[in-house]
Design an enzyme around this catalytic site. Structure first.
Site, PDB file in Angstrom:
ATOM      1  N   GLY A  12     -35.574  20.692  11.979  1.00  0.00           N
ATOM      2  CA  GLY A  12     -34.447  20.196  11.173  1.00  0.00           C
ATOM      3  C   GLY A  12     -33.701  21.338  10.507  1.00  0.00           C
ATOM      4  N   TYR A 146     -36.110   4.568   3.720  1.00  0.00           N
ATOM      5  CA  TYR A 146     -36.306   6.014   3.484  1.00  0.00           C
ATOM      6  C   TYR A 146     -37.446   6.234   2.490  1.00  0.00           C
ATOM      7  CZ  TYR A 146     -35.002  10.745   1.795  1.00  0.00           C
ATOM      8  OH  TYR A 146     -34.990  12.063   1.418  1.00  0.00           O
TER       9      TYR A 146
HETATM   10  P1  NAD Z   1     -30.222  16.758   6.624  1.00  0.00           P
HETATM   11  O1  NAD Z   1     -29.915  15.374   7.056  1.00  0.00           O
HETATM   12  O2  NAD Z   1     -29.126  17.606   6.123  1.00  0.00           O
HETATM   13  O3  NAD Z   1     -30.941  17.537   7.804  1.00  0.00           O
HETATM   14  C1  NAD Z   1     -31.910  16.931   8.615  1.00  0.00           C
HETATM   15  C2  NAD Z   1     -31.871  17.612   9.971  1.00  0.00           C
HETATM   16  O4  NAD Z   1     -32.844  16.960  10.807  1.00  0.00           O
HETATM   17  C3  NAD Z   1     -30.511  17.483  10.685  1.00  0.00           C
HETATM   18  O5  NAD Z   1     -30.016  18.768  11.023  1.00  0.00           O
HETATM   19  C4  NAD Z   1     -30.814  16.645  11.925  1.00  0.00           C
HETATM   20  O6  NAD Z   1     -30.065  17.038  13.068  1.00  0.00           O
HETATM   21  C5  NAD Z   1     -32.296  16.912  12.108  1.00  0.00           C
HETATM   22  N1  NAD Z   1     -32.964  15.850  12.877  1.00  0.00           N
HETATM   23  C6  NAD Z   1     -32.743  14.522  12.834  1.00  0.00           C
HETATM   24  N2  NAD Z   1     -33.521  13.895  13.726  1.00  0.00           N
HETATM   25  C7  NAD Z   1     -34.275  14.854  14.330  1.00  0.00           C
HETATM   26  C8  NAD Z   1     -35.270  14.845  15.342  1.00  0.00           C
HETATM   27  N3  NAD Z   1     -35.632  13.693  15.937  1.00  0.00           N
HETATM   28  N4  NAD Z   1     -35.817  16.015  15.708  1.00  0.00           N
HETATM   29  C9  NAD Z   1     -35.428  17.175  15.140  1.00  0.00           C
HETATM   30  N5  NAD Z   1     -34.480  17.262  14.191  1.00  0.00           N
HETATM   31  C10 NAD Z   1     -33.917  16.108  13.784  1.00  0.00           C
HETATM   32  O7  NAD Z   1     -31.409  16.643   5.543  1.00  0.00           O
HETATM   33  P2  NAD Z   1     -31.721  17.638   4.341  1.00  0.00           P
HETATM   34  O8  NAD Z   1     -30.912  17.207   3.201  1.00  0.00           O
HETATM   35  O9  NAD Z   1     -31.657  19.048   4.780  1.00  0.00           O
HETATM   36  O10 NAD Z   1     -33.220  17.202   4.024  1.00  0.00           O
HETATM   37  C11 NAD Z   1     -34.345  17.932   4.474  1.00  0.00           C
HETATM   38  C12 NAD Z   1     -35.591  17.240   3.945  1.00  0.00           C
HETATM   39  O11 NAD Z   1     -35.548  17.190   2.511  1.00  0.00           O
HETATM   40  C13 NAD Z   1     -35.756  15.782   4.391  1.00  0.00           C
HETATM   41  O12 NAD Z   1     -37.128  15.484   4.541  1.00  0.00           O
HETATM   42  C14 NAD Z   1     -35.208  14.995   3.220  1.00  0.00           C
HETATM   43  O13 NAD Z   1     -35.769  13.704   3.155  1.00  0.00           O
HETATM   44  C15 NAD Z   1     -35.672  15.854   2.075  1.00  0.00           C
HETATM   45  N6  NAD Z   1     -34.883  15.646   0.866  1.00  0.00           N
HETATM   46  C16 NAD Z   1     -33.573  16.060   0.810  1.00  0.00           C
HETATM   47  C17 NAD Z   1     -32.843  15.863  -0.348  1.00  0.00           C
HETATM   48  C18 NAD Z   1     -31.419  16.313  -0.464  1.00  0.00           C
HETATM   49  O14 NAD Z   1     -30.791  16.034  -1.494  1.00  0.00           O
HETATM   50  N7  NAD Z   1     -30.861  16.998   0.526  1.00  0.00           N
HETATM   51  C19 NAD Z   1     -33.456  15.256  -1.450  1.00  0.00           C
HETATM   52  C20 NAD Z   1     -34.752  14.798  -1.348  1.00  0.00           C
HETATM   53  C21 NAD Z   1     -35.484  15.032  -0.187  1.00  0.00           C
HETATM   54  N1  SER Z   2     -30.635  13.299  -1.510  1.00  0.00           N
HETATM   55  C1  SER Z   2     -31.510  12.332  -0.905  1.00  0.00           C
HETATM   56  C2  SER Z   2     -30.765  11.071  -0.625  1.00  0.00           C
HETATM   57  O1  SER Z   2     -29.858  10.797  -1.360  1.00  0.00           O
HETATM   58  C3  SER Z   2     -32.677  12.037  -1.810  1.00  0.00           C
HETATM   59  O2  SER Z   2     -33.827  12.025  -1.076  1.00  0.00           O
HETATM   60  O3  SER Z   2     -31.121  10.380   0.286  1.00  0.00           O
END
Ligand code: NAD
Ligand code: SER
Length: 329
Positions: A12, A146
């Site tokens: 990812g 989620y």
């Molecule tokens: P994002 O959606 O920006 O990135 C996720 C990436 O996963 C994407 O580039 C997508 O192409 C890739 N992906 C999707 N399906 C896939 C698959 N089958 N195989 C391989 N890659 C795949 O998400 P993010 O914001 O960078 O989040 C990263 C992690 O942090 C996640 O677990 C998310 O739940 C967690 N998280 C993020 C936030 C936030 O605010 N960004 C907050 C809480 C938790």
């Molecule tokens: N930034 C994330 C969302 O809004 C929190 O996990 O889904």
């Protein structure tokens, strides 16, 4: 003493966090020791600076191939479907978030990997969770797919540690605010979009209401807590897959007021999206992260004023150069 991390696969890596985390990991562990991967084709600085590949985390065969080909000992699994997109397609959210993590943990068990890190989220909490200063151990009860995948993921990481000795770790990120890759599919996305609109147009129509307080964190702190937990000695950890981490909490009104200290004419209006509003209403307003502080020394560096000043400085410079939407410009 647990063995140290040597060769990392980031899954990812094209996402909001994965992109900047890959750059930070390469600076710490060496570019050749951090293999970036995503379902999407990787381009830009990530593909130019170090190894990268296309990988679907729901395919165990593809994951095994990558582990063997690159002699991987650590997986950071950032692949997920976030909260808002997860409500549009709950089946996809379950498949990527749960089967992807299951593949990661099973591969770690069979290949005897050193470590796995997979983030959880404040979405692990639900409407019956105490909203203020939410404790580490409390009622969870998420109401989104989620959130359900995040709680299941936390429990799976803990299970694999206890049952198989797989050193799996995770932390409940708040909403992450960053200047390089725009978030998509989440409920906290407004807190990034607002900056781009403030710089470009001087106004923003927010999809959450004025009183929606949520826990948030600036990307430098997100990178710090992720890499600190990754490197923490296992013998210091009492928790594994579910660390609360916090930095700041604010409402859209409070964020707009801070932006106005730099851009006095900035205007905030509201076009509330009921789906994302109801998700936000089910989450905590602030988080108690005492366990992360005690077990691996977590301490954030950015509060609301420091984050806003830094975001506006970065985005204004890019906007003035005609490159507002170019990551890493
Ligand atoms: P994002 O959606 O920006 O990135 C996720 C990436 O996963 C994407 O580039 C997508 O192409 C890739 N992906 C999707 N399906 C896939 C698959 N089958 N195989 C391989 N890659 C795949 O998400 P993010 O914001 O960078 O989040 C990263 C992690 O942090 C996640 O677990 C998310 O739940 C967690 N998280 C993020 C936030 C936030 O605010 N960004 C907050 C809480 C938790
Ligand atoms: N930034 C994330 C969302 O809004 C929190 O996990 O889904």
């Amino acid at each position: 003493m647990s063995p140290s991390v040597q060769k990392i696969l980031v899954v990812g890596a094209a996402g909001q966090i994965g992109t900047e985390l890959t750059v930070a990991l390469r600076a710490r562990y060496g570019a050749d020791n951090v293999i970036a991967s995503d379902l999407r084709r990787l381009g830009g600085p990530i593909a130019e600076v170090g190894p990268y590949l296309t990988l679907d985390i729901t395919s165990r065969a593809e994951l095994d191939k990558a582990i063997i080909a690159h002699d991987i000992d650590t997986i950071i699994n950032m692949a997920a479907i976030l909260s808002s997109d997860g409500e549009k397609n709950p089946q996809l959210a379950w498949n990527v978030n749960i089967n992807g993590l299951y593949n990661t943990l099973e591969a770690a068990r069979e290949h005897k990997l050193t470590r796995v890190l997979c983030p959880s989220s404040i979405a692990a909490f639900g409407p019956n969770t105490p909203k203020e200063n939410t404790p580490q151990e409390t009622i969870l009860g998420p109401t989104t797919m989620y959130g359900i995948t995040k709680v299941t993921g936390e429990l799976l990481c803990d299970y694999y540690f206890r049952r198989f000795g797989v050193d799996a770790r995770g932390l409940r990120y708040p909403g992450i605010i960053s200047s390089e890759v725009l978030p998509s599919g989440g409920t906290t996305d407004y807190a990034v979009e607002i900056f781009y609109h403030a710089v470009e147009k001087g106004s923003y129509a927010c999809f959450l209401g004025p009183e929606s307080a949520l826990p948030m964190m600036y990307m430098p702190d997100c990178l710090k807590c992720t890499m600190d937990l990754l490197a923490a000695p296992v013998e210091n950890l009492k928790h594994h897959g579910d660390f609360n981490v916090a930095a700041m909490s604010f409402t859209p009104e409070e964020l707009a007021a801070e932006i106005r200290r730099h851009l006095p004419d900035f205007k905030l209006s509201y076009e509330i999206d009921p789906r994302r509003q109801s998700i936000a209403d089910s989450w905590p307003r602030s988080i108690d992260d005492r366990c992360a502080r005690e077990e691996w020394g977590w301490k954030p560096s950015f509060d609301l004023p420091a984050m806003v000043a830094d975001m506006l400085e970065r985005l204004s410079a890019r906007h003035n150069a005609g490159k507002l939407y170019e990551a890493g410009a």
